[in-house]
Design a protein around this motif. Structure first.
Motif, PDB file in Angstrom:
ATOM      1  N   ASP A 141      13.656  -6.389  -2.833  1.00 54.68           N
ATOM      2  CA  ASP A 141      14.007  -5.248  -1.993  1.00 54.68           C
ATOM      3  C   ASP A 141      12.820  -4.327  -1.703  1.00 54.68           C
ATOM      4  O   ASP A 141      12.963  -3.289  -1.069  1.00 54.68           O
ATOM      5  CB  ASP A 141      15.144  -4.441  -2.622  1.00 54.68           C
ATOM      6  CG  ASP A 141      14.764  -3.817  -3.966  1.00 54.68           C
ATOM      7  OD1 ASP A 141      13.612  -3.999  -4.413  1.00 54.68           O
ATOM      8  OD2 ASP A 141      15.627  -3.155  -4.572  1.00 54.68           O
ATOM      9  N   GLY A 142      11.631  -4.696  -2.190  1.00 54.86           N
ATOM     10  CA  GLY A 142      10.429  -3.922  -1.901  1.00 54.86           C
ATOM     11  C   GLY A 142      10.324  -2.602  -2.636  1.00 54.86           C
ATOM     12  O   GLY A 142       9.550  -1.733  -2.239  1.00 54.86           O
TER      13      GLY A 142
ATOM     14  N   ILE B 160       0.864  -1.330 -11.512  1.00 56.30           N
ATOM     15  CA  ILE B 160       2.275  -1.610 -11.264  1.00 56.30           C
ATOM     16  C   ILE B 160       2.897  -0.329 -10.723  1.00 56.30           C
ATOM     17  O   ILE B 160       2.675   0.761 -11.260  1.00 56.30           O
ATOM     18  CB  ILE B 160       3.000  -2.108 -12.526  1.00 56.30           C
ATOM     19  CG1 ILE B 160       4.458  -2.447 -12.202  1.00 56.30           C
ATOM     20  CG2 ILE B 160       2.892  -1.120 -13.678  1.00 56.30           C
ATOM     21  CD1 ILE B 160       5.136  -3.278 -13.278  1.00 56.30           C
ATOM     22  N   GLY B 161       3.618  -0.463  -9.621  1.00 60.57           N
ATOM     23  CA  GLY B 161       4.199   0.712  -8.988  1.00 60.57           C
ATOM     24  C   GLY B 161       5.667   0.529  -8.688  1.00 60.57           C
ATOM     25  O   GLY B 161       6.094  -0.556  -8.271  1.00 60.57           O
ATOM     26  N   VAL B 162       6.423   1.585  -8.916  1.00 57.92           N
ATOM     27  CA  VAL B 162       7.858   1.597  -8.626  1.00 57.92           C
ATOM     28  C   VAL B 162       8.150   2.836  -7.784  1.00 57.92           C
ATOM     29  O   VAL B 162       7.643   3.929  -8.073  1.00 57.92           O
ATOM     30  CB  VAL B 162       8.700   1.639  -9.920  1.00 57.92           C
ATOM     31  CG1 VAL B 162      10.195   1.648  -9.601  1.00 57.92           C
ATOM     32  CG2 VAL B 162       8.349   0.462 -10.828  1.00 57.92           C
ATOM     33  N   GLN B 163       8.948   2.685  -6.747  1.00 61.84           N
ATOM     34  CA  GLN B 163       9.318   3.830  -5.922  1.00 61.84           C
ATOM     35  C   GLN B 163       9.832   4.961  -6.809  1.00 61.84           C
ATOM     36  O   GLN B 163      10.618   4.718  -7.733  1.00 61.84           O
ATOM     37  CB  GLN B 163      10.401   3.445  -4.915  1.00 61.84           C
ATOM     38  CG  GLN B 163       9.922   2.611  -3.756  1.00 61.84           C
ATOM     39  CD  GLN B 163      11.051   2.251  -2.814  1.00 61.84           C
ATOM     40  OE1 GLN B 163      12.229   2.464  -3.095  1.00 61.84           O
ATOM     41  NE2 GLN B 163      10.684   1.668  -1.680  1.00 61.84           N
ATOM     42  N   PRO B 164       9.391   6.199  -6.550  1.00 62.18           N
ATOM     43  CA  PRO B 164       9.805   7.312  -7.416  1.00 62.18           C
ATOM     44  C   PRO B 164      11.308   7.398  -7.639  1.00 62.18           C
ATOM     45  O   PRO B 164      11.761   7.688  -8.750  1.00 62.18           O
ATOM     46  CB  PRO B 164       9.271   8.537  -6.662  1.00 62.18           C
ATOM     47  CG  PRO B 164       8.065   8.013  -5.931  1.00 62.18           C
ATOM     48  CD  PRO B 164       8.423   6.611  -5.517  1.00 62.18           C
TER      49      PRO B 164
ATOM     50  N   VAL C 288       0.835  -1.204   0.000  1.00 66.12           N
ATOM     51  CA  VAL C 288       0.000   0.000   0.000  1.00 66.12           C
ATOM     52  C   VAL C 288       0.869   1.254   0.000  1.00 66.12           C
ATOM     53  O   VAL C 288       0.624   2.196  -0.762  1.00 66.12           O
ATOM     54  CB  VAL C 288      -0.962  -0.004   1.205  1.00 66.12           C
ATOM     55  CG1 VAL C 288      -1.699   1.332   1.305  1.00 66.12           C
ATOM     56  CG2 VAL C 288      -1.954  -1.155   1.102  1.00 66.12           C
ATOM     57  N   ARG C 289       1.894   1.288   0.832  1.00 62.35           N
ATOM     58  CA  ARG C 289       2.781   2.449   0.863  1.00 62.35           C
ATOM     59  C   ARG C 289       3.467   2.652  -0.477  1.00 62.35           C
ATOM     60  O   ARG C 289       3.594   3.786  -0.971  1.00 62.35           O
ATOM     61  CB  ARG C 289       3.839   2.284   1.967  1.00 62.35           C
ATOM     62  CG  ARG C 289       3.313   2.500   3.370  1.00 62.35           C
ATOM     63  CD  ARG C 289       4.461   2.658   4.355  1.00 62.35           C
ATOM     64  NE  ARG C 289       5.366   1.519   4.351  1.00 62.35           N
ATOM     65  CZ  ARG C 289       5.207   0.443   5.110  1.00 62.35           C
ATOM     66  NH1 ARG C 289       4.170   0.351   5.929  1.00 62.35           N
ATOM     67  NH2 ARG C 289       6.093  -0.542   5.060  1.00 62.35           N
ATOM     68  N   LEU C 290       3.912   1.562  -1.068  1.00 65.61           N
ATOM     69  CA  LEU C 290       4.615   1.639  -2.353  1.00 65.61           C
ATOM     70  C   LEU C 290       3.700   2.193  -3.434  1.00 65.61           C
ATOM     71  O   LEU C 290       4.074   3.104  -4.193  1.00 65.61           O
ATOM     72  CB  LEU C 290       5.129   0.253  -2.728  1.00 65.61           C
ATOM     73  CG  LEU C 290       5.809   0.086  -4.087  1.00 65.61           C
ATOM     74  CD1 LEU C 290       6.963   1.056  -4.248  1.00 65.61           C
ATOM     75  CD2 LEU C 290       6.288  -1.348  -4.247  1.00 65.61           C
ATOM     76  N   LEU C 291       2.478   1.665  -3.527  1.00 72.48           N
ATOM     77  CA  LEU C 291       1.540   2.147  -4.536  1.00 72.48           C
ATOM     78  C   LEU C 291       1.157   3.602  -4.288  1.00 72.48           C
ATOM     79  O   LEU C 291       1.038   4.397  -5.229  1.00 72.48           O
ATOM     80  CB  LEU C 291       0.283   1.275  -4.550  1.00 72.48           C
ATOM     81  CG  LEU C 291       0.458  -0.161  -5.040  1.00 72.48           C
ATOM     82  CD1 LEU C 291      -0.840  -0.940  -4.838  1.00 72.48           C
ATOM     83  CD2 LEU C 291       0.881  -0.209  -6.501  1.00 72.48           C
ATOM     84  N   ASP C 292       0.975   3.951  -3.033  1.00 73.44           N
ATOM     85  CA  ASP C 292       0.616   5.327  -2.706  1.00 73.44           C
ATOM     86  C   ASP C 292       1.700   6.291  -3.170  1.00 73.44           C
ATOM     87  O   ASP C 292       1.413   7.329  -3.790  1.00 73.44           O
ATOM     88  CB  ASP C 292       0.391   5.439  -1.199  1.00 73.44           C
ATOM     89  CG  ASP C 292      -0.119   6.810  -0.786  1.00 73.44           C
ATOM     90  OD1 ASP C 292      -0.928   7.402  -1.529  1.00 73.44           O
ATOM     91  OD2 ASP C 292       0.302   7.297   0.279  1.00 73.44           O
TER      92      ASP C 292
END
Length: 204
Positions: free
Chosen positions: A66-67, A125-129, A17-21
């Motif tokens: 690695d999240g 699909i989400g990737v840390q900025p 959830v944090r990653l997608l947010d």
């Protein structure tokens, strides 16, 4: 060096959830659903939590070891049920009852979703900025597309930006229909990928 990928479990829920947010704060569609930076910072995570819960229960979430990136996939059977208007309303009630756009985005994407053939649906699909552009998203998508090719399954998604659409095109996705133009908002591009034939290696 390859990207290590694993399947997320219930204990990974908060991390996903944090990653997608974080990944979707600047996304055009997220900006339309939750207009205004402060509103989006305080509310957007609720929608990501709802999506994560649905896919943990009904599909599969792949995460890099690695999240730093994740992909949410749902298997869609050929005989998928017709979109239920109550589903979109329940989502709105759970996420942000006063925001009609939460319900509307659910209705509009359900209405254009292809029917009649089993396929894998890349919901998000989400990737840390800070890690975008390193090939993590590509590795996550190919991880499932390779299986689609082996099992002769198509794949479907809606691209929410021109940048992501270009990535999906490089991975073999093509326009599935005309873009979905959100009311007074950005466009989404429905995209479909037919499975690719597997090479047959002859034995000596």
């Amino acid at each position: 060096m390859g990207v290590a990928i694993r399947t997320a479990e219930e204990g990974d829920r908060d991390m996903v959830v944090r990653l997608l947010d974080e990944a979707f704060q600047d996304d055009p569609v997220s900006g339309w659903v939750f207009p205004g930076d402060e509103y989006r910072r305080t509310t957007h995570h609720r929608l990501m939590a709802a999506f994560t819960g649905i896919v943990l229960a009904e599909g599969r979430i792949d995460v890099t070891e690695d999240g730093s990136a994740c992909a949410l996939w749902l298997p869609v059977p050929a005989e998928a049920h017709e979109p239920d208007a109550d589903d979109a309303k329940q989502l709105r009630d759970a996420v942000d009852p006063d925001n009609e756009r939460v319900e509307l985005i659910g209705r509009l994407t359900a209405d254009i979703h292809p029917a009649g053939r089993a396929h894998e649906y890349l919901w998000m699909i989400g990737v840390q900025p800070g890690r975008q552009g390193e090939g993590l998203g590509t590795a996550l998508i190919r991880h499932v597309l390779d299986r689609c090719d082996r099992e002769n399954l198509p794949a479907y998604l809606e691209a929410s930006s021109a940048r992501s659409r270009a990535l999906y095109e490089r991975l073999g996705f093509e326009p599935a229909r005309a873009p979905l133009d959100l009311p007074d908002g950005p466009s989404m591009w429905p995209m479909w990928r037919e499975p690719r034939a597997q090479a047959v290696i002859g034995l000596p």
